[in-house]
Enzyme design. Sequence first.
Site, PDB file in Angstrom:
ATOM      1  N   ASP A   1       9.324  23.123  46.227  1.00 52.89           N
ATOM      2  CA  ASP A   1       8.643  23.656  47.400  1.00 52.89           C
ATOM      3  C   ASP A   1       7.747  22.631  48.094  1.00 52.89           C
ATOM      4  OD1 ASP A   1       9.944  25.873  46.604  1.00 52.89           O
ATOM      5  OD2 ASP A   1       8.210  27.196  46.589  1.00 52.89           O
TER       6      ASP A   1
ATOM      7  N   CYS B   1       2.710  21.202  40.243  1.00 50.49           N
ATOM      8  CA  CYS B   1       1.399  21.272  40.895  1.00 50.49           C
ATOM      9  C   CYS B   1       0.346  21.862  39.959  1.00 50.49           C
ATOM     10  CB  CYS B   1       1.499  22.118  42.157  1.00 50.49           C
ATOM     11  SG  CYS B   1       2.718  21.497  43.322  1.00 50.49           S
TER      12      CYS B   1
ATOM     13  N   GLU C   1       7.786  29.865  52.656  1.00 43.97           N
ATOM     14  CA  GLU C   1       6.340  29.855  52.423  1.00 43.97           C
ATOM     15  C   GLU C   1       5.656  29.199  53.613  1.00 43.97           C
ATOM     16  OE1 GLU C   1       5.617  27.924  48.697  1.00 43.97           O
ATOM     17  OE2 GLU C   1       6.277  29.654  47.549  1.00 43.97           O
TER      18      GLU C   1
ATOM     19  N   SER D   1       2.543  30.140  49.779  1.00 38.80           N
ATOM     20  CA  SER D   1       2.485  29.303  48.590  1.00 38.80           C
ATOM     21  C   SER D   1       1.398  29.822  47.665  1.00 38.80           C
ATOM     22  CB  SER D   1       2.150  27.867  49.009  1.00 38.80           C
ATOM     23  OG  SER D   1       1.715  27.117  47.912  1.00 38.80           O
TER      24      SER D   1
END
Length: 574
Positions: free
Chosen positions: A85, A198, A450, A476
């Site tokens: 993403d 992340c 997103e 997100s």
Amino acid sequence: MSIDKSRLPSRHVTEGPARAPHRSYLYAMGLSEEEIHQPLVGVATCWNEAAPCNIALNRQAQSVKQGVKVARGTPREFTTITVTDGIAMGHEGMRSSLASREAIADTVELTMRGHAYDAIVGLAGCDKSLPGMMMAMVRLNVPSVFVYGGSILPGRFEGKDVTVQDVFEAVGQHQAGNLSTCELEKLEAVACPSAGACGGQFTANTMACVSEAIGLALPNSSGAPAPYESRDQYGEASGQAVMRLIEKNIRARDIVTREALINAARVVACTGGSTNAGLHLPAIAHEAGIDFFLEDVTDIFRDTPYFVNLKPGGDYVAKDLYEAGGVPVVLKELDKAGLIYRDCMTATGYSIGEEIDKVTRQADGKVIHAIETPISKTGGVVGLKGNLAPEGAIVKVAGMEAQHQRFVGPARVFECEEDAFAAVQKREYEEGEVLVIRNEGPSGGPGMREMLATTAALSGQGMGKKVALITDGRFSGATRGFCVGHVGPEAAKCGPIALLRNGDIITLDAIEGAISVDLTDEELEQRKSEWAGPRDTIYASGALWKYAQQVGDTYKGAVTHPGAKMEKHVYADL
């Protein structure tokens, strides 16, 4: 450990004179006779060079294979796709993201079926690959163990920990003239210093916590950052664990029950996890034939305290949670309040209650607060329902003060994310407005993108608390501010979001769980009769066209097949 293969799928490939040609292929790859007649364990990874979340999975798979071998199984490594993403964000590539979840589940299923593997250890690192891998496990209903690839280490910039979220928000500060190009370039160079997903409680770490809470991953296995060598020990242990599950005939659906899904939703709520869990938990449930929809998830969020202080709503990252004791300590706090179904089976072969009883560490009061003194009394994620979203919507409120959890303002309608992002860049919006981004649902998008680029730009401009945003797309896990996603029905299906006009007064109330537009039923019906139909897209062939044709309602998980309720066989019993 010696396992009788007479009831395992791999007997169709390795046993009896008729399978001599099949065995010759296995000999060609260096397998011994003994290895050929042992259980065949698929070791599935989402390794690729697309992003740091996937780059370490190949190495970690080797430790899993070692564990399988130690326990007298024969590992067979294979890979599937990932769409990451962070790389796909803010452009057309994001349409591929949610569709990739289905492709991952489908390709893992097809690989397992085609080669008649008996069990699976699945390794995943990025947002959609975690639920995709778990969906395949439940769909196949073989003995299954999930392994998270681990989170990225935090970057350091001007004496502070930073994540990729800070870079997205810095883009907004740069556009607003508050940050120089030189400073932006310095930040981007240090924000992501290692392999791993992340670091905040964004979607990947949220679903990693889910993998432990739901019982498919070994306790504490999701916590260690990707670069830590200790991940190899979890990999080896997972390989051995799957062999014990084969021996005991404990399968994925023995683990993923309605109660286990509730346990998982509790952990999302108390950690201020990603709204995307409201999409992925129903999709995992669908593979088991369990009705567990968005509203079921958000009902659990409503009565679960929020007590784990993680970014983006809080202060800490996944590495800090790991050092504070990880998901086992979080589960222990939930258990103290009677919020865990203790009898749920886990990949260890023991119940989650038995695993919690082994935990000796206590809440540290910084990263993990005691459940008696939570950050807030209800979960960090809230469900909304009303005449603007009859099938529900979802908003992340972790870190939002109570006075900011109600928002009333006029609509400013955008037909797609690009239009909204361009308007934000040019400051073509007013304080107090509700920005509406429609035609971004699973079918209408297609792909349910997103909106991090837009929301981060608003935060970077200092407007995150001064406007609200609603969409039939997604946000997100790194999004903050009053941003409502998953508004259903989507615009392409003539949901009320398709009927909004500039200036309509919208009320969003996260405390009451309401989302409404100041229009009567008659006015909505009148507009519906005038609706021109779904917006045309450029995707008239290929994978995204196929996804748009097949995908179902957002509140049911945006799934693309009928699920376990309609199945006429279970793969593991063929």
